[in-house]
Design a protein around this motif. Structure first.
Motif, PDB file in Angstrom:
ATOM      1  N   LYS A 147      -7.395   4.718   5.172  1.00 21.47           N
ATOM      2  CA  LYS A 147      -6.583   5.458   4.193  1.00 21.47           C
ATOM      3  C   LYS A 147      -6.375   4.613   2.938  1.00 21.47           C
ATOM      4  N   ALA A 148      -6.102   3.332   3.137  1.00 21.93           N
ATOM      5  CA  ALA A 148      -5.866   2.441   1.996  1.00 21.93           C
ATOM      6  C   ALA A 148      -7.130   2.301   1.159  1.00 21.93           C
ATOM      7  N   ILE A 206       4.434   3.583   6.164  1.00 19.40           N
ATOM      8  CA  ILE A 206       4.847   2.276   6.686  1.00 19.40           C
ATOM      9  C   ILE A 206       4.683   1.170   5.645  1.00 19.40           C
ATOM     10  N   LEU A 207       4.075   1.482   4.525  1.00 20.27           N
ATOM     11  CA  LEU A 207       4.036   0.589   3.357  1.00 20.27           C
ATOM     12  C   LEU A 207       3.665  -0.858   3.721  1.00 20.27           C
ATOM     13  N   CYS A 208       2.512  -1.055   4.320  1.00 27.15           N
ATOM     14  CA  CYS A 208       2.050  -2.416   4.620  1.00 27.15           C
ATOM     15  C   CYS A 208       2.058  -3.222   3.318  1.00 27.15           C
ATOM     16  N   CYS A 251      -6.631  -0.261   5.830  1.00 32.25           N
ATOM     17  CA  CYS A 251      -7.202   0.708   6.759  1.00 32.25           C
ATOM     18  C   CYS A 251      -8.032   1.702   5.952  1.00 32.25           C
ATOM     19  N   LEU A 306      -1.795  -6.461   1.845  1.00 30.49           N
ATOM     20  CA  LEU A 306      -3.194  -6.188   1.481  1.00 30.49           C
ATOM     21  C   LEU A 306      -3.679  -7.166   0.421  1.00 30.49           C
ATOM     22  N   HIS A 363      -0.829   6.781  10.636  1.00 30.92           N
ATOM     23  CA  HIS A 363      -0.399   5.447  10.173  1.00 30.92           C
ATOM     24  C   HIS A 363      -1.329   4.409  10.828  1.00 30.92           C
ATOM     25  N   PRO A 364      -2.537   4.286  10.297  1.00 31.90           N
ATOM     26  CA  PRO A 364      -3.584   3.563  11.035  1.00 31.90           C
ATOM     27  C   PRO A 364      -3.259   2.114  11.412  1.00 31.90           C
ATOM     28  N   ARG A 365      -2.326   1.460  10.730  1.00 33.39           N
ATOM     29  CA  ARG A 365      -2.037   0.067  11.078  1.00 33.39           C
ATOM     30  C   ARG A 365      -0.698  -0.086  11.800  1.00 33.39           C
ATOM     31  N   ASN A 394      -7.058  -6.360   5.071  1.00 33.73           N
ATOM     32  CA  ASN A 394      -5.910  -5.655   5.658  1.00 33.73           C
ATOM     33  C   ASN A 394      -5.775  -4.194   5.241  1.00 33.73           C
ATOM     34  N   CYS A 448       0.848  -1.204   0.000  1.00 34.01           N
ATOM     35  CA  CYS A 448       0.000   0.000   0.000  1.00 34.01           C
ATOM     36  C   CYS A 448       0.882   1.252   0.000  1.00 34.01           C
ATOM     37  N   PHE A 456      -0.133   4.383   0.522  1.00 35.06           N
ATOM     38  CA  PHE A 456      -0.839   5.563   1.013  1.00 35.06           C
ATOM     39  C   PHE A 456      -0.378   6.068   2.383  1.00 35.06           C
ATOM     40  N   CYS A 457       0.607   5.393   2.989  1.00 37.94           N
ATOM     41  CA  CYS A 457       1.343   6.036   4.090  1.00 37.94           C
ATOM     42  C   CYS A 457       2.717   5.407   4.173  1.00 37.94           C
TER      43      CYS A 457
HETATM   44  S1  SF4 Z   1      -1.373   1.866   7.565  1.00 37.67           S
HETATM   45 FE1  SF4 Z   1      -3.015   1.941   6.040  1.00 37.67          FE
HETATM   46  S2  SF4 Z   1      -2.391   3.601   4.642  1.00 37.67           S
HETATM   47 FE2  SF4 Z   1      -0.595   3.021   5.836  1.00 37.67          FE
HETATM   48  S3  SF4 Z   1       0.464   1.550   4.501  1.00 37.67           S
HETATM   49 FE3  SF4 Z   1      -0.825   0.405   5.974  1.00 37.67          FE
HETATM   50  S4  SF4 Z   1      -2.739   0.022   4.882  1.00 37.67           S
HETATM   51 FE4  SF4 Z   1      -1.665   1.684   3.791  1.00 37.67          FE
END
Ligand code: SF4
Length: 429
Positions: A48-49, A25-27, A46, A30, A160-162, A44, A20, A22-23
């Motif tokens: 924002k994603a 920490i690049l999860c 959030c 997903l 950074h919601p996750r 997975n 992802c 969109f923030c």
């Molecule tokens: S916390 Fe949300 S927006 Fe940030 S990388 Fe993870 S899934 Fe994407």
């Protein structure tokens, strides 16, 4: 299940292990499905994603002076503006590694200034790193080793919601079968603690004080641990017995990590707070193992800083006007330059979210942006560009600066890469 992509090739209907963008920490876990209706985050993601991937970007057209046109005409108009420019400003920089490389090449050729929209936050860190150095951890090390997390004046859950889910609440550790419970301390008032939960989480301690006074609490903790406690009843509204209790938890930790997100520390001289925390962590390392962890990196900010550093030798706020990179973090701050009437064309790149809009400017603006941006005034040229990791492949540097992650082309649209538009302009001027 397979589906037909816009370019006619077959793509899987559901893609897993998607990264992802969109923030910071690049999860990378997903699951995203693609259908004729667009992308759908199935696991997975959030909020924002979901907002980022599921946004409708169809129907945007290049524009010159607010009128729809074709891409070649818009590129030609942007080229003409930059050819005539004596000092172009390249801002926003919400793009991936290739996009920032292209910005750097264009700035070099046109004698411009480069600065990211979130540089104010980044400079809270850069100034400490440049002058004093620090002990930094990584997301992986924190996830596996930390038994104490101290959140320093930052609403991590919002930015950074996750972060808590992926780094703090995790049950397993690579290092031990029986990882200890974690103590989480929030320094600062109004911080969202709702993301902290699960069997791995032990004590949660909130130390409410104004965010711009967190540094005072850190100073009191430092004095307490050094054995020379402040002779006060309270500091920044926090009772000294609370300070003593927090100091005791820090002292007992096996591996404590002090975490912040630079954009949250949005008060004057916040770099001093970062510096205080960093010095405190250095002192703690004389008797134990502690580290800092800076998040941030939304809108490609960490990527822009990294690419600018390895290409020019300096972090952002670099001018190529003299023909060589010239670094000055005060002089080359684009918002200040605009206020002062410096620069004659603003090039604004924002490929991740429509929220990264350019500041008000009295000079012509060229916007390379994701569709849906609410612009305060009509730009001279607007070129819709794709989002790396949704509309085309790409690469971003993670917030902890130790890895860059590849982003997949999920074929949400056929919007062009910002890097290609910038390269076409560079070739033409
Ligand atoms: S916390 Fe949300 S927006 Fe940030 S990388 Fe993870 S899934 Fe994407």
């Amino acid at each position: 299940m397979t589906l037909s992509s816009p370019d006619g090739s077959a793509v899987p209907g559901v893609q897993s292990h998607v990264t992802c963008p969109f923030c910071g920490i690049l999860c990378d876990d997903l699951e995203v499905a693609r259908s004729a209706a667009g992308l759908k985050v199935q696991r997975n993601g959030c909020e924002k994603a979901i907002a980022g991937f599921e946004r409708n970007v169809a129907g945007a057209s290049p524009q010159v002076g607010g009128r729809d046109t074709d891409l070649a005409t818009a590129v030609a108009a942007a080229t003409a503006l930059l050819r005539a420019s004596r000092l172009p400003l390249y801002g926003g920089l919400g793009t991936d590694v290739e996009g920032v490389r292209a910005v750097m090449a264009l700035a070099d050729k046109s004698g411009g200034v480069v600065d990211h929209a979130l540089s104010d936050g980044q400079y809270r860190n850069f100034r400490v790193l440049q002058t004093a150095g620090w002990f930094m951890s990584t997301l992986t090390e924190t996830r596996n080793r930390a038994d104490l997390i101290v959140v320093v004046g930052s609403d991590l859950h919002k930015l950074h919601p996750r972060f808590f889910e992926r780094i703090v609440n995790v049950e397993a550790s690579l290092l031990t079968e029986t990882p200890p419970k974690r103590t989480v301390i929030f320094l600062g008032q109004g911080l969202d603690t709702s993301g902290i939960q699960g069997s791995r989480v032990g004590e949660i301690v909130s130390v409410p004080c104004p965010l711009d006074r967190v540094g005072e609490v850190v100073g009191a903790l430092k004095a307490e641990i050094k054995g020379s406690p402040l002779r006060l009843d309270e500091v920044a509204g926090v009772k000294m017995d609370v300070v003593k209790g927090v100091a005791e938890r820090i002292r007992k930790a096996s591996y404590g990590v002090f975490v912040w997100a630079p954009p949250s520390l949005a008060f004057p001289n916040a770099d001093l707070t970062v510096g205080l925390v960093s010095e405190f962590v250095k002192e703690l390392n004389l008797a134990g193992r502690y580290a800092c962890l800076s998040l941030g990196g939304n809108e490609g900010a960490v990527t822009a800083g990294a690419v600018c550093s390895w290409q020019s030798g300096y972090p952002l706020r670099v001018s190529f006007a003299s023909g060589a990179p010239d670094y000055d973090f005060t002089r080359y701050a684009i918002p200040k330059m605009l206020e002062a009437g410096d620069g004659d064309v603003l090039v604004w790149v924002a490929s991740f979210t429509p929220d990264l809009t350019p500041p008000a400017a009295s000079i012509p603006t060229i916007v390379l942006g994701t569709p849906g941006m609410k612009l305060a005034s009509t730009p001279a040229v607007y070129i819709p560009v794709g989002t790396p990791g949704a509309d085309h492949a790409g690469r971003l540097v993670r917030c902890d600066n130790v890895v860059s992650l590849p982003l997949r082309n999920l074929k949400r649209s056929t919007l062009p890469r910002g890097a290609d538009i910038l390269a076409a302009i560079e070739l033409a001027i």
